[in-house]
Scaffold this active site. Structure first.
Site, mmCIF file in Angstrom:
data_model
loop_
_atom_site.group_PDB
_atom_site.id
_atom_site.type_symbol
_atom_site.label_atom_id
_atom_site.label_comp_id
_atom_site.label_asym_id
_atom_site.label_seq_id
_atom_site.Cartn_x
_atom_site.Cartn_y
_atom_site.Cartn_z
ATOM 1 C CD GLU A 23 61.926 45.534 65.430
ATOM 2 O OE1 GLU A 23 62.439 44.521 65.921
ATOM 3 O OE2 GLU A 23 62.121 46.683 65.882
ATOM 4 C CB THR A 66 65.577 44.790 68.954
ATOM 5 O OG1 THR A 66 64.742 45.397 67.977
ATOM 6 C CG2 THR A 66 65.421 43.276 68.830
ATOM 7 C CG HIS A 73 63.388 48.281 62.179
ATOM 8 N ND1 HIS A 73 64.033 49.447 61.837
ATOM 9 C CD2 HIS A 73 63.894 47.918 63.383
ATOM 10 C CE1 HIS A 73 64.887 49.776 62.796
ATOM 11 N NE2 HIS A 73 64.822 48.866 63.748
ATOM 12 C CG ASP A 91 60.803 45.346 69.452
ATOM 13 O OD1 ASP A 91 59.844 45.906 68.877
ATOM 14 O OD2 ASP A 91 61.960 45.352 68.983
ATOM 15 C CG HIS A 92 61.154 48.990 70.432
ATOM 16 N ND1 HIS A 92 60.962 49.640 69.229
ATOM 17 C CD2 HIS A 92 62.120 48.071 70.206
ATOM 18 C CE1 HIS A 92 61.780 49.145 68.326
ATOM 19 N NE2 HIS A 92 62.498 48.178 68.889
HETATM 20 C C1 GP9 Z 1 65.885 43.903 64.346
HETATM 21 C C2 GP9 Z 1 67.025 44.583 64.944
HETATM 22 C C3 GP9 Z 1 66.945 46.058 64.819
HETATM 23 O O1 GP9 Z 1 65.800 42.633 64.935
HETATM 24 O O2 GP9 Z 1 68.185 43.930 64.759
HETATM 25 O O3 GP9 Z 1 66.724 46.428 66.085
HETATM 26 P P1 GP9 Z 1 66.155 47.757 66.686
HETATM 27 O O4 GP9 Z 1 66.615 48.902 65.836
HETATM 28 O O5 GP9 Z 1 64.669 47.662 66.753
HETATM 29 O O6 GP9 Z 1 66.765 47.763 68.036
HETATM 30 MN MN MN Z 2 63.148 46.537 67.666
#
Ligand code: GP9
Ligand code: MN
Length: 431
Positions: free
Chosen positions: A38, A82, A199, A258-259
């Site tokens: 994450e 995500t 996160h 992911d980002h």
């Molecule tokens: C974490 C997610 C939150 O798996 O549900 O996502 P994000 O804010 O990174 O899109």
């Molecule tokens: Mn994410």
């Protein structure tokens, strides 16, 4: 309609990059374990704060002879964050220009996604694990459309106040508890585990991370290193488990970020830690910060740090080829990163793009080697960059058309059966 589908198909087929013989089938028949890191950015690797490595485990893994990693690999997400990353990795199509594809189209669209392909062509059982609410990003419906056999959402994990993160449970607990599900899956399996500790707002107790404070004026930035360090330690524990249990010998493990975890507004606070002056920081630097890790480890894999430029949309063909699965008939916008035919042109969702030599932001061209605006470009280079921009626009446009109009309804590759999401019931757990 089906004529639009034909147009897209002729584009993706001409864009197909054939596999690299050294890697094709190198992981044939192995379990595939994907770990979603994450908000994890590439710059964390190798970085030190107060003399301490932020990611000692990943740093050692990248140096391992059996690890193939990419250091010019970019995230390509849009507003779906995500879920956009997940969509690109599972389907090799882009997320949408606004919103989340999972949320808006995930329930009803037809997909040719990793779980269904692996299940149908190579007999994999498939499971995805996330420690939070199953309906977030419409995962509970979308994972059915992608063809997953099992979704272990937060309902399948222990929760107590001291175990929770904002979106799930702490990574060490998440990875440890996931092993009980992995052990029950019929092999070969494809399993994706989504971490959540790292996160924003990156809250973590001193007990969980004793990593030093980076000392910037931005607490979020300082905490980012602490949660990233914790995730790294969780990965180390998980690898120890894989080796002890013997699963490691039959598996290929892939990890990706992911980002970004730090927004462009926050990058200036990080600049001094990267040896840069805050006042010299530009949009070019923001774009370079979009690199995320892509790390693949398997016993016997030919390792090394690969410098190919690529992005999240390229992962599916890369992985399928490693597993010895032909991708020619699937509709994929990405290309195998290991193919000699891979075009090193990375499209961002807003149509900016990066090549080996240039970064183009809002039409402004920067030279990657200096970071400066490139103003004396030859007519030839300018023409090539114009062609690249057109190509980027076209890829995004065709991917959007494919998804918005649900065009995969009109094209079923030979040997593939469209997923019947209605027949999948995630409430039937493994016994
Ligand atoms: C974490 C997610 C939150 O798996 O549900 O996502 P994000 O804010 O990174 O899109
Ligand atoms: Mn994410």
């Amino acid at each position: 309609d089906s004529a639009s589908m034909d147009k897209i198909l002729s584009y993706t087929q001409s864009h197909y990059a054939s596999p690299n013989a050294t890697y094709y089938g190198a992981a044939k028949g192995k379990n595939l374990i994907v770990i979603h890191l994450e908000s994890f950015q590439q710059f964390l690797l190798g970085m030190k704060i107060d003399g301490q490595e932020v990611t000692p485990f990943l740093n050692s893994l990248v140096k391992d002879d059996n690890t193939l990693s990419f250091d010019n690999f970019f995230n390509q997400v849009g507003q779906g964050k995500t879920s956009d990353a997940e969509n690109m990795l599972e389907t090799s199509t882009f997320g949408l220009s606004t919103g989340s594809l999972f949320a808006t189209l995930g329930t009803d669209n037809t997909f040719q996604a990793a779980p269904a392909i692996l299940n149908q062509t190579a007999g994999y059982s498939t499971a995805v694990m996330h420690g939070g609410s199953g309906s977030f990003w419409n995962r509970d419906n979308t994972y059915k459309s992608l063809g997953y056999n099992y979704f272990f959402s937060g309902d399948y994990y222990y929760h107590s106040a001291d175990m929770n993160t904002q979106y799930g449970i702490k990574d060490k607990l998440m990875l440890a508890e996931s092993t009980k599900y992995l052990e029950h899956l019929q092999q070969p399996f494809y399993s994706k585990i989504i971490t959540t500790s790292n996160h924003i707002p990156y809250t973590i107790t001193d007990e969980d991370s004793d990593f030093p404070d980076a000392g910037t004026d931005d607490t979020t930035v300082n905490n980012y290193f602490k949660t990233a360090h914790y995730l790294d330690a969780a990965l180390k524990e998980f690898f120890t488990y894989l080796k002890k249990s013997g699963l490691y010998d039959n598996s290929i493990i892939m990890m990706y970020g992911d980002h970004y975890g730090l927004s462009n507004e926050r990058n200036k606070a990080v600049a001094p830690l990267l040896g840069k002056n805050t006042s010299d920081w530009t949009s070019f630097d923001d774009a370079q910060m979009q690199r995320v890790p892509l790390i693949i480890n398997m016993k016997g894999l030919k390792g090394g740090v690969n410098h190919t430029y690529g992005g999240e949309v390229d992962v599916l063909p890369t992985l399928l080829h490693l597993l010895g699965i032909d991708t020619k008939s699937y509709v994929e916008f990405g290309q195998d990163l290991l193919s000699t035919q891979h075009q090193q042109l990375v499209a961002f969702r807003d149509r900016d793009f990066v090549t080996q030599r240039y970064t183009v932001i809002n039409g402004q061209v920067y030279d990657n080697s200096t970071g400066a605006v490139a103003d004396n470009l030859s007519a030839e280079t300018t023409a090539r960059l114009n062609r690249d921009q057109k190509k980027v626009n076209k890829e995004l446009r065709l991917s959007d058309r494919l998804n918005q109009q649900n065009l995969l309804r009109f094209y079923t590759p030979a040997g593939f059966t469209p997923v019947n999401s209605k027949s999948i019931d995630f409430t039937t757990s493994l016994q």
